[in-house]
Write a protein that holds these residues in place. Structure first.
Motif: not given
Length: 567
Positions: A505-509, A532-537
């Motif tokens: 499971v991932y997130e990318m900034l 946080r705004e760039h991750l869009h949740g």
């Protein structure tokens, strides 16, 4: 007992319109050159699936097709047929039915195998068709070595008697393959490979020697034995990996290879002196498993599209973060494999080298001779590389060299141990790296975790526990979605755990102009707000919750990783 008839597989598949005559001709030519079975050639060329072949044979022969993924094998029945015959004949006893023993066979038209199995089990047998891949997995699970390992440990303990002996004097007999210690270790590696264990832990305790396997990220007890066999096991392993057998007071690490069935397994070994003797941990890296393609990692499609674009840039740094064992190296190697081409010079600096990639220059760090990350990285930059992979940003010097390389026309991949994507940039600054260098060099940060998958063979609806219910409410998961939650009740496929395999499971900034501007200033609150705004949740936790709602993992698993990623 009705012996199955002999059929010509190729003609049968053409007749049932599963393949064309041209595909059959092509496959037969490949079969003639390679000597492989026709069915394997057809599957490898993606003309048909194993399930297509098995269902086709079942229809033609008028016998059942059994999907072993959902079949719970009976260990007592399985062992009526010795393992070597099960593997040779591609067969496994399944159940007693109508006074006969039902045997699953990948090729039920193999009449000599049918007759030999009937003679061996001394029973009247009936046949069902199973796919070869599922069959081999079932054989691995069905012929576990637990009793054999316990027996060999007992035999070794009896051989040693009541006193400790100097195993250093026995080095001359290191090639004695019938020695109990050799058989015990080989059996241990066989069992670990069969159940997909990633690590073996050999741990001397006060009165016992404990042997544990790590499977899907969790440790499971394999067996316990007399503690006095520990020195014999450690000595043998040190000899195999070229370590100093006389040094028992200092940690040591090395590597060696073992053959398990037809596969070669790379073993990384680390020893450490403990209160009751030397503890040994071995990481198993199977060469036959190969690289995982980027599209198989499990990244959300939109993130995968952007990540593919970023790793094709000519310069900048791409960081992958997460705790130990979260799959960072696999992600980076998948990226390298994707961009590896004849016009790219790729150099990796690693400790240790975990995967071997053709066409890539891989260097292993060796601190004992002052071959550190920073030393190798400096040398690598003089080798005219296009892409550099640094196994880990361990210190400020390595980080600064890597970031400078990213600023001067190189694409640099590396890893960091941080909790999330946003915190990674602060970690680099904390290491003493100038803020402007971090802001201008980093292209993207991927944070990831590994979640255990629900076992498909025993998954069932799950009613959340009171603790899980409170957590689901806190994470704003509406109650109407709780009915879709699953868990595994435990079966032979998952060794009773309810889980089989893992997913990322991932997130990318991604660092665009706004993020670069925010990173270049000291205002941490402003930076975190912008991030946080760039991750869009779309965070690691939100990705994990989506997988839970799809029934691919459990609430308990997502709760486990939520403790790692939340404030």
């Amino acid at each position: 007992m009705v012996r199955p008839e002999k059929v010509r597989l190729g003609d049968l598949l053409v007749q049932q319109k599963l393949i064309s005559q041209d595909q059959l001709k092509f496959a037969l030519e490949q079969q003639k050159r390679s000597g492989r079975k026709l069915g394997r050639v057809l599957v490898d060329n993606a003309f048909v699936t194993e399930e297509n072949i098995s269902e086709s044979l079942a229809r033609q022969l008028g016998i059942p097709y059994i999907n072993l993924k959902y079949f719970h094998i009976n260990l007592e029945l399985v062992r009526l047929l010795p393992e070597n015959q099960a593997r040779r004949f591609r067969a496994i006893p399944l159940e007693e039915r109508n006074g006969m023993l039902l045997v699953g066979m990948a090729d039920p038209t193999d009449l000599s195998a049918f007759d030999e199995i009937a003679r061996t089990v001394k029973r009247t047998i009936d046949v069902a068709v199973v796919t070869e891949g599922q069959l081999l997995e079932s054989i691995d699970r069905g012929y576990r070595r637990t009793e054999e390992i316990t027996g060999l440990a007992q035999e070794l303990s009896e051989d040693l008697g009541d006193t400790y002996i100097d195993f250093g004097a026995l080095t001359a007999s290191v090639g004695t393959e019938e020695a109990p210690v050799v058989k015990l270790l080989q059996t241990m590696f066989d069992d670990a490979a069969q159940i997909r264990a990633s690590d073996i832990h050999i741990e001397p305790q006060e009165g016992r020697l404990r042997i544990r396997f790590r499977i899907d990220g969790m440790l499971h007890l394999q067996t316990e034995a007399d503690r006095k066999i520990a020195p014999a096991l450690v000595l043998r392993l040190k000899l195999m990996s070229g370590l100093d057998i006389s040094e028992k007071r200092l940690p040591q690490d090395g590597r060696f290879q073992v053959r398990v069935h037809t596969n070669v397994v790379d073993v990384r070994i680390a020893t450490m002196p403990t209160q009751y003797g030397e503890s040994v941990v071995m990481r198993l890296l199977r060469q036959d498993e190969g690289m995982v393609g980027l599209d198989k990692l499990g990244m959300p499609p939109d993130m995968l599209k952007r990540f593919r674009e970023i790793i094709r840039r000519s310069n900048g740094m791409v960081l992958v973060t997460g705790p130990t064992g979260s799959g960072k190296t696999t992600t980076l190697y998948s990226a390298l494999a994707e961009i590896n081409s004849i016009d790219q010079k790729i150099i990796t600096v690693e400790d240790p080298i975990e995967y071997r990639l053709p066409g890539i220059n891989q260097v292993q760090v060796n601190e004992k001779i002052d071959l550190s990350f920073s030393t190798v990285l400096r040398a690598a930059l003089r080798q005219d590389p296009d892409v550099i992979l640094v196994g880990e940003m361990r210190d400020a010097e390595t980080a600064q060299i890597g970031l400078r390389a990213a600023m001067t026309g190189h694409l640099v991949f590396s890893t960091l141990h941080t909790r999330d994507a946003a915190g990674t940039l602060f970690r680099l600054v904390d290491m003493g790296t100038p803020r402007f260098m971090v802001a201008s060099s980093v292209q993207a940060v991927v944070a990831q975790r590994l979640l255990r998958r629900v076992c498909e063979s025993c998954s069932e609806p799950h009613v959340p526990t009171p603790q899980e219910s409170e957590w689901l409410k806190a994470e704003a998961v509406p109650p109407e979605q709780w009915s879709g939650l699953l868990h595994g009740r435990g079966c032979s496929h998952c060794n009773g755990t309810g889980y089989r395999g893992r997913m990322g499971v991932y997130e990318m900034l991604e660092m665009d102009s706004k993020m670069v501007e925010a990173a270049a200033h000291d205002n941490a609150t402003h930076f975190m707000q912008t991030a946080r705004e760039h991750l869009h949740g779309k965070t690691v936790l939100s990705h994990a919750l989506e997988e839970m709602k799809r029934g691919r993992t459990t609430a308990a698993e997502v709760m486990r990783i939520s403790n790692q990623v939340e404030d």
